[in-house]
Structure formats: C-alpha cells, structure tokens
Motif scaffolding. Structure first.
Motif, mmCIF file in Angstrom:
data_model
loop_
_atom_site.group_PDB
_atom_site.id
_atom_site.type_symbol
_atom_site.label_atom_id
_atom_site.label_comp_id
_atom_site.label_asym_id
_atom_site.label_seq_id
_atom_site.Cartn_x
_atom_site.Cartn_y
_atom_site.Cartn_z
ATOM 1 N N ASP A 145 -50.418 -19.327 -5.656
ATOM 2 C CA ASP A 145 -51.002 -17.993 -5.706
ATOM 3 C C ASP A 145 -50.507 -17.093 -4.574
ATOM 4 O O ASP A 145 -50.620 -15.881 -4.665
ATOM 5 C CB ASP A 145 -52.533 -18.067 -5.640
ATOM 6 C CG ASP A 145 -53.142 -18.760 -6.851
ATOM 7 O OD1 ASP A 145 -52.517 -18.725 -7.935
ATOM 8 O OD2 ASP A 145 -54.232 -19.334 -6.706
ATOM 9 N N ILE A 146 -49.968 -17.680 -3.537
ATOM 10 C CA ILE A 146 -49.573 -16.869 -2.380
ATOM 11 C C ILE A 146 -48.069 -16.831 -2.130
ATOM 12 O O ILE A 146 -47.545 -15.839 -1.643
ATOM 13 C CB ILE A 146 -50.315 -17.319 -1.112
ATOM 14 C CG1 ILE A 146 -50.072 -16.339 0.023
ATOM 15 C CG2 ILE A 146 -49.933 -18.724 -0.733
ATOM 16 C CD1 ILE A 146 -50.887 -16.592 1.251
ATOM 17 N N THR A 147 -47.358 -17.884 -2.466
ATOM 18 C CA THR A 147 -45.932 -17.943 -2.114
ATOM 19 C C THR A 147 -45.124 -16.804 -2.727
ATOM 20 O O THR A 147 -44.273 -16.226 -2.048
ATOM 21 C CB THR A 147 -45.315 -19.301 -2.485
ATOM 22 O OG1 THR A 147 -45.582 -19.572 -3.859
ATOM 23 C CG2 THR A 147 -45.881 -20.418 -1.628
ATOM 24 N N ALA A 148 -45.373 -16.467 -3.961
ATOM 25 C CA ALA A 148 -44.612 -15.372 -4.588
ATOM 26 C C ALA A 148 -44.937 -14.043 -3.917
ATOM 27 O O ALA A 148 -44.038 -13.232 -3.674
ATOM 28 C CB ALA A 148 -44.923 -15.301 -6.077
ATOM 29 N N GLN A 149 -46.212 -13.830 -3.592
ATOM 30 C CA GLN A 149 -46.601 -12.567 -2.957
ATOM 31 C C GLN A 149 -45.996 -12.411 -1.563
ATOM 32 O O GLN A 149 -45.668 -11.307 -1.135
ATOM 33 C CB GLN A 149 -48.122 -12.459 -2.866
ATOM 34 C CG GLN A 149 -48.784 -12.331 -4.220
ATOM 35 C CD GLN A 149 -50.279 -12.223 -4.089
ATOM 36 O OE1 GLN A 149 -50.781 -11.254 -3.525
ATOM 37 N NE2 GLN A 149 -51.000 -13.218 -4.600
ATOM 38 N N LEU A 150 -45.853 -13.517 -0.857
ATOM 39 C CA LEU A 150 -45.266 -13.476 0.485
ATOM 40 C C LEU A 150 -43.760 -13.685 0.459
ATOM 41 O O LEU A 150 -43.108 -13.648 1.497
ATOM 42 C CB LEU A 150 -45.916 -14.525 1.387
ATOM 43 C CG LEU A 150 -47.397 -14.316 1.695
ATOM 44 C CD1 LEU A 150 -47.921 -15.452 2.571
ATOM 45 C CD2 LEU A 150 -47.645 -12.970 2.342
ATOM 46 N N GLN A 151 -43.217 -13.937 -0.727
ATOM 47 C CA GLN A 151 -41.789 -14.194 -0.896
ATOM 48 C C GLN A 151 -41.306 -15.277 0.070
ATOM 49 O O GLN A 151 -40.393 -15.082 0.853
ATOM 50 C CB GLN A 151 -40.989 -12.905 -0.721
ATOM 51 C CG GLN A 151 -41.353 -11.858 -1.753
ATOM 52 C CD GLN A 151 -40.631 -10.551 -1.546
ATOM 53 O OE1 GLN A 151 -40.131 -10.249 -0.476
ATOM 54 N NE2 GLN A 151 -40.558 -9.767 -2.608
ATOM 55 N N CYS A 152 -41.971 -16.413 -0.029
ATOM 56 C CA CYS A 152 -41.605 -17.533 0.839
ATOM 57 C C CYS A 152 -41.586 -18.822 0.018
ATOM 58 O O CYS A 152 -42.019 -18.854 -1.121
ATOM 59 C CB CYS A 152 -42.589 -17.658 2.001
ATOM 60 S SG CYS A 152 -44.282 -18.005 1.516
ATOM 61 N N SER A 153 -41.060 -19.855 0.635
ATOM 62 C CA SER A 153 -41.029 -21.153 -0.032
ATOM 63 C C SER A 153 -42.441 -21.742 -0.042
ATOM 64 O O SER A 153 -43.353 -21.222 0.596
ATOM 65 C CB SER A 153 -40.069 -22.085 0.703
ATOM 66 O OG SER A 153 -40.499 -22.279 2.031
ATOM 67 N N ARG A 154 -42.586 -22.820 -0.746
ATOM 68 C CA ARG A 154 -43.889 -23.475 -0.876
ATOM 69 C C ARG A 154 -44.497 -23.754 0.501
ATOM 70 O O ARG A 154 -43.831 -24.251 1.400
ATOM 71 C CB ARG A 154 -43.731 -24.766 -1.660
ATOM 72 C CG ARG A 154 -45.041 -25.451 -1.953
ATOM 73 C CD ARG A 154 -44.819 -26.608 -2.916
ATOM 74 N NE ARG A 154 -46.045 -27.327 -3.138
ATOM 75 C CZ ARG A 154 -46.952 -26.998 -4.049
ATOM 76 N NH1 ARG A 154 -46.762 -25.954 -4.807
ATOM 77 N NH2 ARG A 154 -48.046 -27.709 -4.208
ATOM 78 N N LEU A 155 -45.756 -23.442 0.625
ATOM 79 C CA LEU A 155 -46.463 -23.649 1.885
ATOM 80 C C LEU A 155 -47.377 -24.863 1.780
ATOM 81 O O LEU A 155 -47.892 -25.171 0.718
ATOM 82 C CB LEU A 155 -47.315 -22.417 2.217
ATOM 83 C CG LEU A 155 -46.560 -21.114 2.431
ATOM 84 C CD1 LEU A 155 -47.531 -19.946 2.533
ATOM 85 C CD2 LEU A 155 -45.701 -21.205 3.680
ATOM 86 N N SER A 156 -47.569 -25.521 2.912
ATOM 87 C CA SER A 156 -48.529 -26.618 2.985
ATOM 88 C C SER A 156 -49.314 -26.442 4.281
ATOM 89 O O SER A 156 -49.012 -25.570 5.093
ATOM 90 C CB SER A 156 -47.813 -27.971 2.939
ATOM 91 O OG SER A 156 -46.913 -28.078 4.024
#
Length: 183
Positions: A87-98
C-alpha cells in the motif's frame, strides 16, 4: 494499564536525556503540549487507553527500511488501519519495505522498538529517515505520540507538528493515502 493524570507543559520526573531533549525542543519552539505518564505502551491496544486520558488519537509509528538497510522510512498512520507494504511502496516510489531493526531505530531515532516516534526526527540531523504521513492524520486537530520512550505520551496540535517542528528540523514529509482495509 496504570495511567497518570494529564499534565500541561514541563516533563515527567525521571525522564532520560532523550526525553529531556524532546521536551526542551517543544518549549523552545513554543509548542503547547500535554503529557501523561503510564506503563510501557508498546501496542495500539495499550495506546487506546492513553488516548482517552489525553483526549487525542495516538498514531501508529512504523520504522521501515529497504532490504539493504540503507534507506529508512518512518510511517505515521492511524492506529486502526492495517499496514501492508504494497500500500505504500508505490506511493513512495521505493522498493519493498520491511521493518527495520532496533539497532537502526536506536541509532537514527534514539528510540527502541515500541517507542518509535516522529519526535525521533529531532535527532536525525543527517536526514537519513524519510517521513511518510497518512493523510487521514491531518484530519485531527490533535496529534499524540511518544517522546521516544513508550512510558509517556504527548499531545500537541497537528498544525504545530506540521508547520513548526518538522520545518525546524528540515523535514519535508511525504503524504500517503493508506486504505482502511487492504484492497
């Protein structure tokens, strides 16, 4: 949970150096705030009781990182919303977060797991932590968070956080929209 009374200004007895720095910053910036001491509140269920005393919502703070542990994000979101990294990675334009480890949290935010807080950005002079805020938090007049220790919770105006503290620290938040339920 044992929760004390709400206090305006000052700070709790026995607060550590990190907490003193947070409370001093609030005072120096002219931010009006209330606080309440309580037993360690490491979960949102614990924080619901604190919310009643403070009469303010306490947000969920998630300290996240990329796989290489070279990019860090502090996500502030309503406590009742579920978190799914997609839900957040696309909005922040970043790779998968953990979830980032406690050692990184302590080093960058001066907080331990269960105590992550936007107030920790006070200590991130190198701006290594990106701040993401769910837009639903902006609907609240009040903002509740820990002063980097989960045995105390602060209440301040959301406006003071956004337009006084964050600019003073050189922090430009990214605003995201997280769904109530994962779609």
């Amino acid at each position: 949970m044992n929760i004390g009374e709400r206090h305006a200004g000052g700070w709790p007895p026995g607060v550590d150096d990190t907490g003193i720095a947070v409370f001093r910053c609030l005072q120096e910036r002219g931010v009006a705030y209330d606080w309440v001491s309580h037993e360690a509140a490491a979960t949102m269920d614990d924080c619901r009781q604190v919310e009643q005393v403070l009469e303010a919502p306490v947000c969920k703070n998630l300290f996240l990182c990329n796989r290489q542990k070279t990019r860090f994000t502090l996500l502030l979101m309503p406590g009742n919303k579920p978190f799914h990294t997609r839900d957040i990675t696309a909005q922040l334009q970043c790779s998968r977060l953990s979830f980032a480890g406690g050692d990184c949290m302590e080093r960058l935010l001066h907080a331990s797991p269960g105590s992550a807080s936007v107030m920790g950005l006070l200590f991130d002079g190198e701006h290594r932590v990106r701040l993401a805020i769910d837009r639903d938090l902006l609907k609240n007049e009040w903002f509740g968070c820990h002063p980097c220790r989960n045995t105390c919770t602060l209440r301040m105006k959301t406006h003071d956080l956004l337009y006084n503290l964050l600019p003073a620290w050189g922090v430009r938040p990214d605003f995201v929209e997280l769904p109530e339920e994962s779609e």
